[in-house]
Motif scaffolding. Structure first.
Motif, PDB file in Angstrom:
ATOM      1  N   MET A  57      41.566  37.511  29.723  1.00 32.69           N
ATOM      2  CA  MET A  57      40.534  37.717  30.741  1.00 32.69           C
ATOM      3  C   MET A  57      40.773  39.042  31.466  1.00 32.69           C
ATOM      4  O   MET A  57      41.909  39.495  31.606  1.00 32.69           O
ATOM      5  N   ILE A  58      39.681  39.598  31.988  1.00 34.69           N
ATOM      6  CA  ILE A  58      39.753  40.778  32.837  1.00 34.69           C
ATOM      7  C   ILE A  58      39.310  40.372  34.230  1.00 34.69           C
ATOM      8  O   ILE A  58      38.211  39.817  34.400  1.00 34.69           O
ATOM      9  N   ILE A  59      40.146  40.623  35.222  1.00 35.52           N
ATOM     10  CA  ILE A  59      39.787  40.352  36.608  1.00 35.52           C
ATOM     11  C   ILE A  59      39.438  41.690  37.254  1.00 35.52           C
ATOM     12  O   ILE A  59      40.295  42.582  37.347  1.00 35.52           O
ATOM     13  N   VAL A  60      38.200  41.860  37.637  1.00 34.15           N
ATOM     14  CA  VAL A  60      37.732  43.100  38.263  1.00 34.15           C
ATOM     15  C   VAL A  60      37.763  42.914  39.770  1.00 34.15           C
ATOM     16  O   VAL A  60      37.091  42.026  40.317  1.00 34.15           O
ATOM     17  N   MET A  61      38.544  43.738  40.447  1.00 33.60           N
ATOM     18  CA  MET A  61      38.632  43.660  41.907  1.00 33.60           C
ATOM     19  C   MET A  61      37.477  44.428  42.542  1.00 33.60           C
ATOM     20  O   MET A  61      36.939  45.374  41.958  1.00 33.60           O
ATOM     21  N   GLU A  62      37.103  43.993  43.731  1.00 40.93           N
ATOM     22  CA  GLU A  62      36.038  44.693  44.453  1.00 40.93           C
ATOM     23  C   GLU A  62      36.477  46.108  44.823  1.00 40.93           C
ATOM     24  O   GLU A  62      37.667  46.377  44.987  1.00 40.93           O
ATOM     25  N   GLN A  63      35.515  47.000  44.928  1.00 45.77           N
ATOM     26  CA  GLN A  63      35.816  48.371  45.305  1.00 45.77           C
ATOM     27  C   GLN A  63      36.454  48.391  46.696  1.00 45.77           C
ATOM     28  O   GLN A  63      36.018  47.690  47.607  1.00 45.77           O
ATOM     29  N   SER A  64      37.531  49.179  46.829  1.00 39.95           N
ATOM     30  CA  SER A  64      38.263  49.305  48.100  1.00 39.95           C
ATOM     31  C   SER A  64      38.878  47.979  48.535  1.00 39.95           C
ATOM     32  O   SER A  64      39.010  47.694  49.736  1.00 39.95           O
ATOM     33  N   SER A  65      39.235  47.147  47.560  1.00 42.09           N
ATOM     34  CA  SER A  65      39.860  45.858  47.879  1.00 42.09           C
ATOM     35  C   SER A  65      41.250  46.074  48.479  1.00 42.09           C
ATOM     36  O   SER A  65      41.980  46.985  48.090  1.00 42.09           O
ATOM     37  N   ASP A  66      41.635  45.219  49.424  1.00 41.84           N
ATOM     38  CA  ASP A  66      42.942  45.285  50.073  1.00 41.84           C
ATOM     39  C   ASP A  66      44.042  45.025  49.033  1.00 41.84           C
ATOM     40  O   ASP A  66      43.949  44.059  48.267  1.00 41.84           O
ATOM     41  N   VAL A  76      41.069  28.489  32.389  1.00 39.12           N
ATOM     42  CA  VAL A  76      41.590  28.187  33.728  1.00 39.12           C
ATOM     43  C   VAL A  76      41.586  29.435  34.604  1.00 39.12           C
ATOM     44  O   VAL A  76      41.558  29.342  35.830  1.00 39.12           O
ATOM     45  N   LEU A  77      41.606  30.595  33.963  1.00 36.21           N
ATOM     46  CA  LEU A  77      41.598  31.853  34.717  1.00 36.21           C
ATOM     47  C   LEU A  77      40.256  32.089  35.407  1.00 36.21           C
ATOM     48  O   LEU A  77      40.168  32.893  36.341  1.00 36.21           O
ATOM     49  N   GLN A  78      39.205  31.392  34.957  1.00 40.04           N
ATOM     50  CA  GLN A  78      37.883  31.583  35.554  1.00 40.04           C
ATOM     51  C   GLN A  78      37.896  31.214  37.036  1.00 40.04           C
ATOM     52  O   GLN A  78      37.116  31.741  37.831  1.00 40.04           O
ATOM     53  N   SER A  79      38.812  30.322  37.430  1.00 38.93           N
ATOM     54  CA  SER A  79      38.876  29.894  38.830  1.00 38.93           C
ATOM     55  C   SER A  79      39.251  31.037  39.765  1.00 38.93           C
ATOM     56  O   SER A  79      38.983  30.972  40.975  1.00 38.93           O
ATOM     57  N   VAL A  82      37.948  39.459  44.639  1.00 36.19           N
ATOM     58  CA  VAL A  82      37.625  39.468  43.211  1.00 36.19           C
ATOM     59  C   VAL A  82      36.117  39.612  43.029  1.00 36.19           C
ATOM     60  O   VAL A  82      35.334  38.844  43.589  1.00 36.19           O
ATOM     61  N   GLU A  83      35.733  40.595  42.224  1.00 30.02           N
ATOM     62  CA  GLU A  83      34.307  40.804  41.941  1.00 30.02           C
ATOM     63  C   GLU A  83      33.841  39.949  40.772  1.00 30.02           C
ATOM     64  O   GLU A  83      32.786  39.317  40.832  1.00 30.02           O
ATOM     65  N   SER A  84      34.635  39.916  39.702  1.00 32.33           N
ATOM     66  CA  SER A  84      34.240  39.129  38.534  1.00 32.33           C
ATOM     67  C   SER A  84      35.438  38.872  37.629  1.00 32.33           C
ATOM     68  O   SER A  84      36.442  39.582  37.695  1.00 32.33           O
ATOM     69  N   VAL A  85      35.317  37.843  36.789  1.00 35.76           N
ATOM     70  CA  VAL A  85      36.302  37.527  35.766  1.00 35.76           C
ATOM     71  C   VAL A  85      35.563  37.509  34.430  1.00 35.76           C
ATOM     72  O   VAL A  85      34.613  36.731  34.250  1.00 35.76           O
ATOM     73  N   VAL A  86      35.990  38.372  33.506  1.00 33.02           N
ATOM     74  CA  VAL A  86      35.259  38.574  32.250  1.00 33.02           C
ATOM     75  C   VAL A  86      36.189  38.324  31.071  1.00 33.02           C
ATOM     76  O   VAL A  86      37.311  38.850  31.038  1.00 33.02           O
ATOM     77  N   PRO A  87      35.767  37.542  30.080  1.00 35.91           N
ATOM     78  CA  PRO A  87      36.613  37.327  28.891  1.00 35.91           C
ATOM     79  C   PRO A  87      36.783  38.621  28.097  1.00 35.91           C
ATOM     80  O   PRO A  87      35.856  39.433  28.003  1.00 35.91           O
ATOM     81  N   ILE A  88      37.973  38.820  27.537  1.00 33.71           N
ATOM     82  CA  ILE A  88      38.221  39.936  26.623  1.00 33.71           C
ATOM     83  C   ILE A  88      37.903  39.425  25.222  1.00 33.71           C
ATOM     84  O   ILE A  88      38.542  38.499  24.723  1.00 33.71           O
ATOM     85  N   LEU A  89      36.922  40.023  24.577  1.00 33.42           N
ATOM     86  CA  LEU A  89      36.461  39.530  23.289  1.00 33.42           C
ATOM     87  C   LEU A  89      37.320  40.012  22.130  1.00 33.42           C
ATOM     88  O   LEU A  89      37.448  39.326  21.117  1.00 33.42           O
TER      89      LEU A  89
END
Length: 346
Positions: free
Chosen positions: A1-10, A50-53, A60-67
């Protein structure tokens, strides 16, 4: 999975996500993009949902599967091209086209030092030379081993050129790492997974050559072994594949350059010497490789190819290498690359 953090996240929110990834039994890999941070979570595919949680966690902006089956090598994890720094001012994957040159095998102090000075004058930025040589025949020259490494170190002291040399056996990793600036994995060892795992535990650039019968996906999966152990400093090297053609030693897969550029963020270099097996064909393949978009070249150069202990027919003489480098500068310019040191530019 890829966890994309929000811009300027702490950063504290990022730390919390990293901790949670580990709690779920996965290994986090932080990648800093130009605008935001991405975290790759790598581990057992069977329970990855389980990482989708994590998507509900703050920051966290989004969680995306790595294909892709290769996770860390994929552009899904790192959309921007990676750069591999060898030393300050010497980077693979940047604007400069990096040329590595030298003999297939280290044979004597005079031979390697003479060659090092010659390729540096011509514009090469890195000295190549084999101390350990995996050969098809057990009766062929196998290299000078540690004595060869010491001679490479002598040539580096005299010229200032970093050195790249091949490591063949996992038991030699520590020894070769003490001397080399870049560690090369040859085509025959592309799927030596014990070796790849050990190299992944080093903080040292690794040049990984494509196996002569390997698909591009298999090539990238081998890179994944190194990346998964924590070493991000991987450079991919296309060196020709085995086909039915007998006019050349191998068949240089020029299309591998743009394909790899689409599939991976890692730098890509070409070895035209092993691909063709004939010195007369090397310059043309260098020009074509630069036009295709490669980040560097690794070329065999020997002061007396007719007396070389290995691969003499594919080795350029220093004068021929210098002539090639002058013309290569034109191709680099057209391709938007720089070639410092050629034509008095360094």
């Amino acid at each position: 999975m890829i966890i994309v953090m929000e811009q300027s996240s702490d950063p504290k929110l990022t730390d919390a996500v990293v901790t949670r990834i580990r709690e779920l039994g996965y290994e986090p890999h932080l990648i800093q993009g130009s605008n935001r941070q991405v975290i790759g979570a790598v581990g057992d595919e069977r329970g990855k949902m389980v990482l989708q949680s994590i998507e509900s966690m703050p920051g966290v902006e989004s969680v995306v599967p790595i294909l892709k089956p290769y996770k860390l090598a994929s552009r899904e994890v790192c959309p921007e091209p990676s750069q591999v720094e060898i030393q300050p001012g010497l980077v693979f994957g940047g604007d400069e086209l990096i040329v590595m040159a030298g003999p297939c095998s280290v044979e004597s102090e005079q031979q390697i030092v003479e060659t090092a000075h010659a390729v540096k004058r011509a514009g090469a930025r890195i000295l190549r030379g084999g101390a350990f040589k995996p050969r098809t025949s057990p009766y062929s020259f196998q290299g000078m081993e540690e004595d060869g490494l010491k001679l490479l170190a002598t040539a580096r002291e005299e010229t200032g050129l970093p050195i790249i040399t091949e490591v063949v056996n996992p038991r030699d990793v520590e020894l070769v790492a003490r001397y080399s600036d870049i560690m090369q994995v040859g085509a025959r060892n592309m799927q030596n997974f014990a070796l790849l795992k050990m190299l992944g535990q080093l903080d040292k650039p690794i040049l990984l050559k494509r196996g002569m019968s390997a698909t591009i996906q298999e090539f990238l999966m081998s890179a994944e072994y190194i990346l998964a152990e924590g070493n991000r400093r991987v450079i991919m090297c296309e060196r020709g594949i085995r086909t039915f053609e007998t006019a050349t030693r191998n068949t240089l897969d020029i299309s591998a350059v743009p394909v790899l550029k689409e599939q991976t963020h890692l730098p890509v270099v070409i070895d035209p010497s092993h691909a063709t097996g004939h010195s007369s064909l090397v310059p043309s393949m260098c020009y074509a490789s630069v036009a295709a978009g490669c980040d560097g070249l690794i070329v065999e150069v020997h002061p007396n190819p007719e007396k070389a202990a290995s691969d003499g027919p594919q080795s350029l003489r220093p004068a021929a290498f210098a002539d090639m480098m002058m013309k290569l500068k034109d191709f680099a310019d057209v391709s938007g690359r720089t070639l410092p040191g050629v034509g008095g530019s360094l």
